[in-house]
Design a protein around this motif. Structure first.
Motif, PDB file in Angstrom:
ATOM      1  N   MET A   1      36.675  44.417  29.435  1.00 13.93           N
ATOM      2  CA  MET A   1      37.601  45.230  28.679  1.00 13.93           C
ATOM      3  C   MET A   1      37.554  46.631  29.256  1.00 13.93           C
ATOM      4  O   MET A   1      36.502  47.165  29.540  1.00 13.93           O
ATOM      5  CB  MET A   1      37.209  45.239  27.212  1.00 13.93           C
ATOM      6  CG  MET A   1      38.107  46.092  26.384  1.00 13.93           C
ATOM      7  SD  MET A   1      38.074  45.720  24.640  1.00 13.93           S
ATOM      8  CE  MET A   1      36.411  46.044  24.208  1.00 13.93           C
ATOM      9  N   VAL A   2      38.682  47.212  29.426  1.00 13.49           N
ATOM     10  CA  VAL A   2      38.798  48.540  30.005  1.00 13.49           C
ATOM     11  C   VAL A   2      38.924  49.555  28.890  1.00 13.49           C
ATOM     12  O   VAL A   2      39.750  49.400  28.006  1.00 13.49           O
ATOM     13  CB  VAL A   2      40.052  48.617  30.913  1.00 13.49           C
ATOM     14  CG1 VAL A   2      40.209  50.012  31.478  1.00 13.49           C
ATOM     15  CG2 VAL A   2      39.972  47.585  32.011  1.00 13.49           C
ATOM     16  N   VAL A  98      45.326  35.344  25.401  1.00 17.18           N
ATOM     17  CA  VAL A  98      44.365  36.055  26.240  1.00 17.18           C
ATOM     18  C   VAL A  98      43.322  35.045  26.723  1.00 17.18           C
ATOM     19  O   VAL A  98      42.879  34.185  25.966  1.00 17.18           O
ATOM     20  CB  VAL A  98      43.706  37.219  25.463  1.00 17.18           C
ATOM     21  CG1 VAL A  98      42.621  37.887  26.279  1.00 17.18           C
ATOM     22  CG2 VAL A  98      44.761  38.235  25.048  1.00 17.18           C
ATOM     23  N   GLN A 102      38.490  37.145  29.485  1.00 11.76           N
ATOM     24  CA  GLN A 102      38.764  38.487  28.978  1.00 11.76           C
ATOM     25  C   GLN A 102      38.208  38.665  27.562  1.00 11.76           C
ATOM     26  O   GLN A 102      37.732  39.741  27.211  1.00 11.76           O
ATOM     27  CB  GLN A 102      40.265  38.785  28.990  1.00 11.76           C
ATOM     28  CG  GLN A 102      40.797  39.114  30.358  1.00 11.76           C
ATOM     29  CD  GLN A 102      40.180  40.402  30.900  1.00 11.76           C
ATOM     30  OE1 GLN A 102      40.118  41.415  30.216  1.00 11.76           O
ATOM     31  NE2 GLN A 102      39.719  40.346  32.132  1.00 11.76           N
ATOM     32  N   SER A 125      46.550  44.696  24.473  1.00  8.14           N
ATOM     33  CA  SER A 125      46.526  43.741  25.577  1.00  8.14           C
ATOM     34  C   SER A 125      47.912  43.547  26.145  1.00  8.14           C
ATOM     35  O   SER A 125      48.914  43.622  25.433  1.00  8.14           O
ATOM     36  CB  SER A 125      45.965  42.399  25.107  1.00  8.14           C
ATOM     37  OG  SER A 125      45.964  41.473  26.178  1.00  8.14           O
ATOM     38  N   ASP A 126      47.934  43.271  27.431  1.00  8.94           N
ATOM     39  CA  ASP A 126      49.171  42.918  28.108  1.00  8.94           C
ATOM     40  C   ASP A 126      49.202  41.412  28.386  1.00  8.94           C
ATOM     41  O   ASP A 126      50.024  40.924  29.136  1.00  8.94           O
ATOM     42  CB  ASP A 126      49.325  43.709  29.403  1.00  8.94           C
ATOM     43  CG  ASP A 126      48.138  43.539  30.344  1.00  8.94           C
ATOM     44  OD1 ASP A 126      47.245  42.707  30.063  1.00  8.94           O
ATOM     45  OD2 ASP A 126      48.103  44.247  31.365  1.00  8.94           O
ATOM     46  N   ALA A 128      46.846  39.805  29.915  1.00  9.00           N
ATOM     47  CA  ALA A 128      45.863  39.535  30.965  1.00  9.00           C
ATOM     48  C   ALA A 128      44.588  40.332  30.736  1.00  9.00           C
ATOM     49  O   ALA A 128      43.491  39.804  30.848  1.00  9.00           O
ATOM     50  CB  ALA A 128      46.446  39.867  32.333  1.00  9.00           C
ATOM     51  N   SER A 129      44.721  41.607  30.401  1.00  9.22           N
ATOM     52  CA  SER A 129      43.572  42.479  30.178  1.00  9.22           C
ATOM     53  C   SER A 129      43.574  42.956  28.737  1.00  9.22           C
ATOM     54  O   SER A 129      44.616  42.996  28.085  1.00  9.22           O
ATOM     55  CB  SER A 129      43.627  43.691  31.103  1.00  9.22           C
ATOM     56  OG  SER A 129      43.574  43.286  32.448  1.00  9.22           O
ATOM     57  N   TYR A 131      42.358  46.260  26.372  1.00 12.40           N
ATOM     58  CA  TYR A 131      42.005  47.670  26.453  1.00 12.40           C
ATOM     59  C   TYR A 131      41.501  48.145  25.108  1.00 12.40           C
ATOM     60  O   TYR A 131      42.070  47.817  24.078  1.00 12.40           O
ATOM     61  CB  TYR A 131      43.233  48.504  26.852  1.00 12.40           C
ATOM     62  CG  TYR A 131      43.844  48.084  28.163  1.00 12.40           C
ATOM     63  CD1 TYR A 131      43.414  48.639  29.361  1.00 12.40           C
ATOM     64  CD2 TYR A 131      44.854  47.120  28.192  1.00 12.40           C
ATOM     65  CE1 TYR A 131      43.973  48.245  30.571  1.00 12.40           C
ATOM     66  CE2 TYR A 131      45.417  46.722  29.394  1.00 12.40           C
ATOM     67  CZ  TYR A 131      44.968  47.281  30.574  1.00 12.40           C
ATOM     68  OH  TYR A 131      45.526  46.883  31.764  1.00 12.40           O
ATOM     69  N   GLN A 147      51.647  48.785  29.719  1.00 13.23           N
ATOM     70  CA  GLN A 147      50.509  47.880  29.690  1.00 13.23           C
ATOM     71  C   GLN A 147      50.309  47.193  28.344  1.00 13.23           C
ATOM     72  O   GLN A 147      49.804  46.095  28.295  1.00 13.23           O
ATOM     73  CB  GLN A 147      49.233  48.636  30.071  1.00 13.23           C
ATOM     74  CG  GLN A 147      49.250  49.087  31.511  1.00 13.23           C
ATOM     75  CD  GLN A 147      48.114  50.033  31.805  1.00 13.23           C
ATOM     76  OE1 GLN A 147      47.937  51.035  31.127  1.00 13.23           O
ATOM     77  NE2 GLN A 147      47.335  49.708  32.821  1.00 13.23           N
TER      78      GLN A 147
END
Length: 197
Positions: A1-2, A98, A102, A125-126, A128-129, A131, A147
């Motif tokens: 996770m960013v 998701v 992830q 989330s988009d 894929a990732s 946040y 995003q």
């Protein structure tokens, strides 16, 4: 996770909104601490998952219960309030497509936060990732960058879980007795199978 805060530091404060500060004080009720836990069937009802999913996630290490995680049969896992929040988040992320990889990263980051800190987090989330956003500005930055497709405000998940658990009994980890536990369907099946075999 960013963490969007790590990617784009801003001069703005990362404090939760005033409404969240009022709702989620530092003096949490005992039911929301790691001192009190809830058994699998209560967790399933509160989070909207099946017992089989919950058991699989515990066995594979996606989300192990933090109050009591025994080995062997005859003992109950006990999940904390924070664990149940994370279970509900896992369910929502899975429902939106998701990837499990992830989700594992997101769960690891969420487990590092104190239970009171979770109320100020929004997961975006988009697809894929995932946040982690701790301010409105971070959410807006993600949306502007294209995003963010969907978001999960953990404060609202908190209120849902709190409402669901208000009618369910919690127990302390030291209250465990080796007696049979009502509602432990898998254990009852094992006992019947071993008696017949």
């Amino acid at each position: 996770m960013v963490s969007k805060g790590e990617a784009q530091r801003s001069a703005k404060s990362n404090a939760p909104a005033p409404m969240q500060e009022a709702l989620f004080t530092q003096d949490l009720p005992e039911e929301m601490t790691d001192q009190v836990g809830y058994r699998g069937p209560a967790v399933c009802r509160a989070a909207g998952v099946t017992y089989r999913q919950l058991d699989y996630w515990a066995r594979t290490g996606l989300l192990e219960p933090s109050v009591r995680n025994p080995t062997g049969s005859g003992h109950q896992r006990l999940y904390s309030f924070r664990d149940i929040l994370v279970v509900k988040v896992i369910k929502r992320l899975l429902d939106t497509g998701v990837s499990l990889q992830q989700i594992r990263v997101a769960v690891t980051v969420l487990r590092e936060h104190g239970v009171a800190e979770l109320a100020g987090i929004t997961l975006m989330s988009d697809g894929a990732s995932v946040y982690e956003c701790t301010s409105d500005d971070q959410v807006i930055d993600l949306l502007r960058g294209g995003q963010g497709v969907f978001g999960i405000a953990l404060g609202s998940v908190w209120r849902e879980v709190e409402g669901s658990l208000s009618e369910m009994p919690g127990e302390r980890a030291e209250d465990e007795t080796p007696a049979a536990h009502p509602g432990d369907e898998l254990r009852e099946r094992r006992v019947r199978r071993n008696a017949a075999g």
